[in-house]
Design an enzyme around this catalytic site. Structure first.
Site, short mmCIF file in Angstrom:
data_model
loop_
_atom_site.label_atom_id
_atom_site.label_comp_id
_atom_site.label_asym_id
_atom_site.label_seq_id
_atom_site.Cartn_x
_atom_site.Cartn_y
_atom_site.Cartn_z
N LYS A 109 43.90 -50.72 20.41
CA LYS A 109 43.03 -50.24 21.23
C LYS A 109 42.20 -51.52 21.79
CE LYS A 109 40.88 -46.36 22.78
NZ LYS A 109 41.58 -44.97 23.13
N GLY B 65 33.88 -26.84 27.90
CA GLY B 65 34.39 -28.26 28.83
C GLY B 65 35.54 -27.74 29.60
N VAL B 66 35.16 -27.55 30.74
CA VAL B 66 36.22 -27.09 31.55
C VAL B 66 36.54 -28.03 32.85
CG1 VAL B 66 36.12 -24.70 31.37
CG2 VAL B 66 34.92 -25.49 33.10
N GLY B 67 36.74 -29.27 32.22
CA GLY B 67 37.17 -30.63 33.14
C GLY B 67 38.54 -30.68 33.06
P1 NAD Z 1 36.50 -34.37 31.55
O1 NAD Z 1 35.29 -35.19 31.51
O2 NAD Z 1 37.17 -34.05 32.66
O3 NAD Z 1 35.90 -32.92 31.18
C1 NAD Z 1 34.86 -32.53 29.95
C2 NAD Z 1 33.92 -31.65 30.63
O4 NAD Z 1 33.19 -31.20 29.51
C3 NAD Z 1 33.50 -31.85 31.72
O5 NAD Z 1 33.58 -30.78 32.69
C4 NAD Z 1 31.73 -31.80 31.23
O6 NAD Z 1 30.79 -31.30 32.40
C5 NAD Z 1 31.87 -30.88 30.29
N1 NAD Z 1 30.68 -30.95 29.14
C6 NAD Z 1 30.32 -32.13 28.79
N2 NAD Z 1 29.06 -31.83 27.94
C7 NAD Z 1 29.24 -30.56 27.66
C8 NAD Z 1 28.51 -29.60 26.91
N3 NAD Z 1 27.49 -30.04 26.17
N4 NAD Z 1 29.04 -28.46 26.74
C9 NAD Z 1 29.94 -27.87 27.44
N5 NAD Z 1 30.68 -28.76 28.63
C10 NAD Z 1 30.23 -30.11 28.40
O7 NAD Z 1 37.33 -34.83 30.14
P2 NAD Z 1 38.91 -34.22 29.87
O8 NAD Z 1 39.83 -35.39 30.31
O9 NAD Z 1 39.16 -33.00 30.21
O10 NAD Z 1 38.87 -34.52 28.29
C11 NAD Z 1 38.13 -33.67 27.46
C12 NAD Z 1 37.98 -34.02 26.06
O11 NAD Z 1 39.46 -34.11 25.82
C13 NAD Z 1 37.47 -35.32 25.82
O12 NAD Z 1 36.86 -35.47 24.57
C14 NAD Z 1 38.63 -36.39 25.80
O13 NAD Z 1 38.28 -37.48 25.11
C15 NAD Z 1 39.91 -35.65 25.07
N6 NAD Z 1 41.11 -35.93 25.55
C16 NAD Z 1 41.63 -35.90 26.82
C17 NAD Z 1 42.82 -36.37 27.10
C18 NAD Z 1 43.16 -36.30 28.73
O14 NAD Z 1 44.26 -36.37 28.90
N7 NAD Z 1 42.26 -36.02 29.50
C19 NAD Z 1 43.79 -36.63 26.09
C20 NAD Z 1 43.31 -36.87 24.61
C21 NAD Z 1 41.79 -36.41 24.69
#
Ligand code: NAD
Length: 365
Positions: A90, A191-193
């Site tokens: 990392k 979290g619907v990202g």
């Molecule tokens: P993202 O930023 O696209 O989505 C995160 C969502 O969570 C956003 O919509 C944000 O508004 C919402 N959020 C933030 N605080 C909140 C709260 N208190 N309550 C409800 N919703 C809240 O991130 P992502 O890429 O979808 O990743 C989500 C999680 O998964 C993160 O912890 C990330 O580290 C982990 N992750 C992601 C990947 C990947 O491929 N993207 C891989 C491994 C781990």
């Protein structure tokens, strides 16, 4: 991996490295471009170390060192557990991204440092870095993943990550309910990202009853326009009646305040470091009869996507390699049950045992 309170032993990096088993830590400085980075190579028994580069305005350098040591060890376990022939590494870049004069100069300078490790460390995206930054890095080194699809890279890993999380949820259901059908199961996606939205597509296809929560109204609107879901206010998440809680937003949501409120039988989601304290909160979940699918196992689709990119990217292969998460999750649950340990401890032990076995082969041949 864990949010546990790792601290530098007497502020001595070498002592902490040897306690945690790191092979190498590289401090990189380029005053002209403003680059201050630390690259940590934890373990390369299974292959070159791979892990993202985090760009973060750390309060102090000690926090940055602690973060890079902790995260690189987490990558060793993650890749081992999901079957990648990769070690764990990392990097962190310390600084305020808004004050950087030229992102290109900073990332190309960083790329030269990555290149100086001759493939021992392969970088990728993480918090604060983007695909565009990886493109800058790629001009200086081949040791980079997470490039856009137009450049032969794996592009956005979120669909693959979401697929792995979905399989982790199904394996958890199989373990708890005896079959892995999600039909009618009340599943709350917090979290619907990027990952959350792809995950919901899978859950809806299986006729799960999906509830969602997010602090971003736009993202909620995107999901409600596409699917019939119930929207839960942020404050009401932990009090909601649900079968499965899928944290897909932030870490440390499994803590002293939330665990006593949870009504679910399963916690399985994408967010990193869900357990605020790996040991205590892992045990608290067992006491409440809640099965926890270790986050770093079921969200491994992202690192699998990078691994496949290194072989020559193929989307189908990325998804099919991710299938391993289903059986691994069941394996972890079985070990935890037999050995009366938490699922996180079982996952760590399984990850370490693969490394030990391969190290023995490497020593023999
Ligand atoms: P993202 O930023 O696209 O989505 C995160 C969502 O969570 C956003 O919509 C944000 O508004 C919402 N959020 C933030 N605080 C909140 C709260 N208190 N309550 C409800 N919703 C809240 O991130 P992502 O890429 O979808 O990743 C989500 C999680 O998964 C993160 O912890 C990330 O580290 C982990 N992750 C992601 C990947 C990947 O491929 N993207 C891989 C491994 C781990």
């Amino acid at each position: 991996m864990s949010n546990s309170s790792l601290q530098l032993t007497n502020n001595e990096v070498m002592t902490t490295m040897s306690e945690m088993g790191h092979e190498q830590v590289v401090f990189c400085n380029d005053t002209e471009s403003g680059l201050k980075a630390i690259i940590a190579v934890h373990n390369t028994v299974l292959g070159p170390s791979l892990g993202g580069t985090r760009f973060w305005n750390y309060t102090n350098e000690t926090d940055a060192i602690v973060d890079v040591l902790r995260l690189s060890r987490g990558m060793t376990y993650k890749s081992s557990l999901c079957g990648n022939n990769l070690g764990g590494g990392k990097a962190v870049i310390i600084g305020d991204a808004t004050k950087i004069k030229s992102r290109e100069a900073l990332f190309r300078s960083y790329g030269k440092f990555v290149n100086s490790l001759n493939g021992k460390y392969i970088t990728a995206e993480d918090v604060g870095t983007s695909t565009g930054d990886m493109v800058f890095i790629s001009q200086e080194t081949k040791a980079v993943a997470g490039l856009p699809e137009s450049m032969g890279g794996g592009g956005d890993p979120s669909p693959v990550t979401a697929y792995g999380v979905y399989l982790g949820i199904k394996a958890s259901a199989k373990y708890v309910y005896g079959n892995d059908s999600l039909t009618g199961k009340k599943i709350l996606v917090q979290g619907v990202g990027h990952v959350g939205q792809y995950l919901i597509d899978h859950l809806i296809k299986e006729n799960a009853v999906v509830m969602i929560s997010d602090i971003n109204e736009e993202r909620i609107k995107t999901v409600t326009a596409k699917h019939k879901v119930e929207v839960i206010e942020k404050e009401k998440v932990y009090d909601s009646i649900m079968d499965i809680y899928a944290p897909c937003a932030l870490g440390a949501t499994l803590n002293d305040d939330t665990i006593p409120k949870l009504t679910c039988a399963i916690v399985a989601g994408a967010a990193n470091n869900q357990l605020k304290d790996e040991t205590k909160h892992g045990r608290d979940l067992i006491d409440r009869n809640i099965v926890y699918a270790p986050d770093y196992l079921i969200n491994a689709g992202g690192v699998i996507n990078c691994y496949v990119e290194l072989e020559g990217y193929n989307k189908e292969r990325a998804f099919s390699r991710t299938d391993i998460i289903y059986n691994r999750t069941l394996e972890v649950f079985d070990i935890a049950k037999k050995e009366k340990i938490t699922t996180q401890e079982a996952a760590n032990s399984l990850a370490k045992s693969r490394i030990t076995a391969i190290a023995k082969i490497n020593a023999r041949m």
